[in-house]
Scaffold this motif. Sequence first.
Motif, PDB file in Angstrom:
ATOM      1  N   GLN A  44      21.811  77.240   1.594  1.00 10.64           N
ATOM      2  CA  GLN A  44      23.383  76.318   0.474  1.00 10.64           C
ATOM      3  C   GLN A  44      23.186  75.447   0.693  1.00 10.64           C
ATOM      4  O   GLN A  44      23.123  74.879   1.853  1.00 10.64           O
ATOM      5  CB  GLN A  44      24.204  77.654   0.779  1.00 10.64           C
ATOM      6  CG  GLN A  44      24.304  79.210   0.406  1.00 10.64           C
ATOM      7  CD  GLN A  44      25.309  79.890   0.158  1.00 10.64           C
ATOM      8  OE1 GLN A  44      26.515  79.860   1.459  1.00 10.64           O
ATOM      9  NE2 GLN A  44      25.533  80.771  -0.053  1.00 10.64           N
ATOM     10  N   ARG A  45      23.743  74.445  -0.400  1.00  8.67           N
ATOM     11  CA  ARG A  45      24.012  73.150  -0.139  1.00  8.67           C
ATOM     12  C   ARG A  45      25.046  73.440  -1.317  1.00  8.67           C
ATOM     13  O   ARG A  45      25.137  73.572  -2.182  1.00  8.67           O
ATOM     14  CB  ARG A  45      22.340  72.361  -0.902  1.00  8.67           C
ATOM     15  CG  ARG A  45      21.017  72.449   0.411  1.00  8.67           C
ATOM     16  CD  ARG A  45      19.839  71.229  -0.170  1.00  8.67           C
ATOM     17  NE  ARG A  45      19.404  71.280   0.941  1.00  8.67           N
ATOM     18  CZ  ARG A  45      18.244  72.063   0.182  1.00  8.67           C
ATOM     19  NH1 ARG A  45      18.215  72.631  -0.292  1.00  8.67           N
ATOM     20  NH2 ARG A  45      17.412  71.756   1.273  1.00  8.67           N
ATOM     21  N   HIS A  46      25.646  72.312  -0.570  1.00  8.58           N
ATOM     22  CA  HIS A  46      26.931  71.522  -1.663  1.00  8.58           C
ATOM     23  C   HIS A  46      26.654  70.804  -1.956  1.00  8.58           C
ATOM     24  O   HIS A  46      26.347  69.844  -1.713  1.00  8.58           O
ATOM     25  CB  HIS A  46      27.882  70.940  -0.257  1.00  8.58           C
ATOM     26  CG  HIS A  46      28.537  72.748   0.946  1.00  8.58           C
ATOM     27  ND1 HIS A  46      29.607  73.096   0.493  1.00  8.58           N
ATOM     28  CD2 HIS A  46      27.732  73.262   1.814  1.00  8.58           C
ATOM     29  CE1 HIS A  46      29.702  73.883   1.429  1.00  8.58           C
ATOM     30  NE2 HIS A  46      28.729  74.660   1.726  1.00  8.58           N
ATOM     31  N   VAL A  47      26.917  70.496  -3.194  1.00  8.85           N
ATOM     32  CA  VAL A  47      26.767  70.099  -4.239  1.00  8.85           C
ATOM     33  C   VAL A  47      27.568  69.122  -5.326  1.00  8.85           C
ATOM     34  O   VAL A  47      28.444  69.501  -5.822  1.00  8.85           O
ATOM     35  CB  VAL A  47      25.582  70.216  -6.079  1.00  8.85           C
ATOM     36  CG1 VAL A  47      25.272  69.362  -6.373  1.00  8.85           C
ATOM     37  CG2 VAL A  47      24.269  71.137  -4.769  1.00  8.85           C
ATOM     38  N   ARG A  48      27.762  67.834  -5.436  1.00  6.47           N
ATOM     39  CA  ARG A  48      28.863  67.315  -6.179  1.00  6.47           C
ATOM     40  C   ARG A  48      28.799  67.100  -7.722  1.00  6.47           C
ATOM     41  O   ARG A  48      27.788  67.091  -7.645  1.00  6.47           O
ATOM     42  CB  ARG A  48      28.724  65.943  -5.511  1.00  6.47           C
ATOM     43  CG  ARG A  48      30.510  65.365  -6.218  1.00  6.47           C
ATOM     44  CD  ARG A  48      30.558  64.054  -5.226  1.00  6.47           C
ATOM     45  NE  ARG A  48      30.427  63.716  -3.614  1.00  6.47           N
ATOM     46  CZ  ARG A  48      31.125  63.160  -2.636  1.00  6.47           C
ATOM     47  NH1 ARG A  48      31.032  61.820  -3.400  1.00  6.47           N
ATOM     48  NH2 ARG A  48      31.196  62.963  -1.674  1.00  6.47           N
ATOM     49  N   GLU A  49      29.815  66.865  -7.795  1.00  5.54           N
ATOM     50  CA  GLU A  49      30.170  67.095  -9.947  1.00  5.54           C
ATOM     51  C   GLU A  49      29.935  65.696  -9.565  1.00  5.54           C
ATOM     52  O   GLU A  49      29.900  64.790  -9.334  1.00  5.54           O
ATOM     53  CB  GLU A  49      31.092  67.676 -10.703  1.00  5.54           C
ATOM     54  CG  GLU A  49      31.286  68.039 -12.146  1.00  5.54           C
ATOM     55  CD  GLU A  49      32.524  67.965 -11.936  1.00  5.54           C
ATOM     56  OE1 GLU A  49      33.124  67.405 -12.972  1.00  5.54           O
ATOM     57  OE2 GLU A  49      32.971  69.193 -11.381  1.00  5.54           O
ATOM     58  N   THR A  50      28.534  65.563 -10.921  1.00  4.02           N
ATOM     59  CA  THR A  50      27.724  64.173 -11.137  1.00  4.02           C
ATOM     60  C   THR A  50      27.846  64.447 -12.443  1.00  4.02           C
ATOM     61  O   THR A  50      28.343  64.863 -13.755  1.00  4.02           O
ATOM     62  CB  THR A  50      26.865  63.515 -10.755  1.00  4.02           C
ATOM     63  OG1 THR A  50      26.154  64.780 -10.759  1.00  4.02           O
ATOM     64  CG2 THR A  50      26.582  63.921  -9.265  1.00  4.02           C
ATOM     65  N   ALA A  51      27.613  63.045 -13.203  1.00  2.00           N
ATOM     66  CA  ALA A  51      27.542  63.224 -14.492  1.00  2.00           C
ATOM     67  C   ALA A  51      26.164  62.135 -14.475  1.00  2.00           C
ATOM     68  O   ALA A  51      26.110  60.855 -14.017  1.00  2.00           O
ATOM     69  CB  ALA A  51      28.605  61.369 -15.252  1.00  2.00           C
ATOM     70  N   THR A  52      25.533  62.681 -15.681  1.00  2.00           N
ATOM     71  CA  THR A  52      24.385  61.762 -16.000  1.00  2.00           C
ATOM     72  C   THR A  52      24.262  60.445 -16.594  1.00  2.00           C
ATOM     73  O   THR A  52      25.739  60.441 -17.650  1.00  2.00           O
ATOM     74  CB  THR A  52      23.300  63.060 -16.813  1.00  2.00           C
ATOM     75  OG1 THR A  52      23.802  62.927 -17.786  1.00  2.00           O
ATOM     76  CG2 THR A  52      23.251  64.103 -16.535  1.00  2.00           C
ATOM     77  N   PRO A  53      23.139  59.524 -17.198  1.00  2.00           N
ATOM     78  CA  PRO A  53      23.984  58.745 -18.030  1.00  2.00           C
ATOM     79  C   PRO A  53      24.415  58.732 -19.185  1.00  2.00           C
ATOM     80  O   PRO A  53      24.255  57.418 -20.104  1.00  2.00           O
ATOM     81  CB  PRO A  53      21.785  57.351 -17.669  1.00  2.00           C
ATOM     82  CG  PRO A  53      21.088  58.579 -16.154  1.00  2.00           C
ATOM     83  CD  PRO A  53      22.124  59.817 -16.206  1.00  2.00           C
ATOM     84  N   GLY A  60      28.862  71.355  -9.838  1.00  2.00           N
ATOM     85  CA  GLY A  60      28.824  70.805  -8.865  1.00  2.00           C
ATOM     86  C   GLY A  60      29.224  72.497  -7.702  1.00  2.00           C
ATOM     87  O   GLY A  60      29.914  73.220  -8.731  1.00  2.00           O
ATOM     88  N   GLY A  61      29.110  72.664  -6.846  1.00  2.00           N
ATOM     89  CA  GLY A  61      29.529  74.052  -6.525  1.00  2.00           C
ATOM     90  C   GLY A  61      28.501  73.992  -4.614  1.00  2.00           C
ATOM     91  O   GLY A  61      27.670  72.749  -4.475  1.00  2.00           O
TER      92      GLY A  61
END
Length: 122
Positions: A44-53, A60-61
């Motif tokens: 399990q990896r904790h991924v931050r919410e991001t925005a694409t260009p 995220g989650g």
Amino acid sequence: MSLHVKKGDRVKVIAGKDKGLVGEILAVDPTNTKVVVQGVNVVQRHVRETATPQGKRVEGGIISSEAPIHASNVQLVVKVDGEEVVSRVGYERREVTKRRPDGSEYAAFRSVRIAKKTGEEI
């Protein structure tokens, strides 16, 4: 460097925390002798919410995904009389007929993978 298994092969894990599980190979990394098996070594990896260009939001989650395991920890699964059994992999040179661009044919050899338990081509 080549491995005894390829993408799409059905394998059984013979060592590690997921010993005994059977799954399909999703990816192969021959330089590091690692394979990714479906449903095996799930992390399990904790991924931050991001925005694409382009301005789109990437959710995220906590993401679960398969991590690579060493290729020596898996063994090929073959069907024998409708039952799945593990088998070692051998190689055999078989004679084939090849065609040149001008249309003429010639005999050549190619290497094929063989299941040691059944003697059949994989």
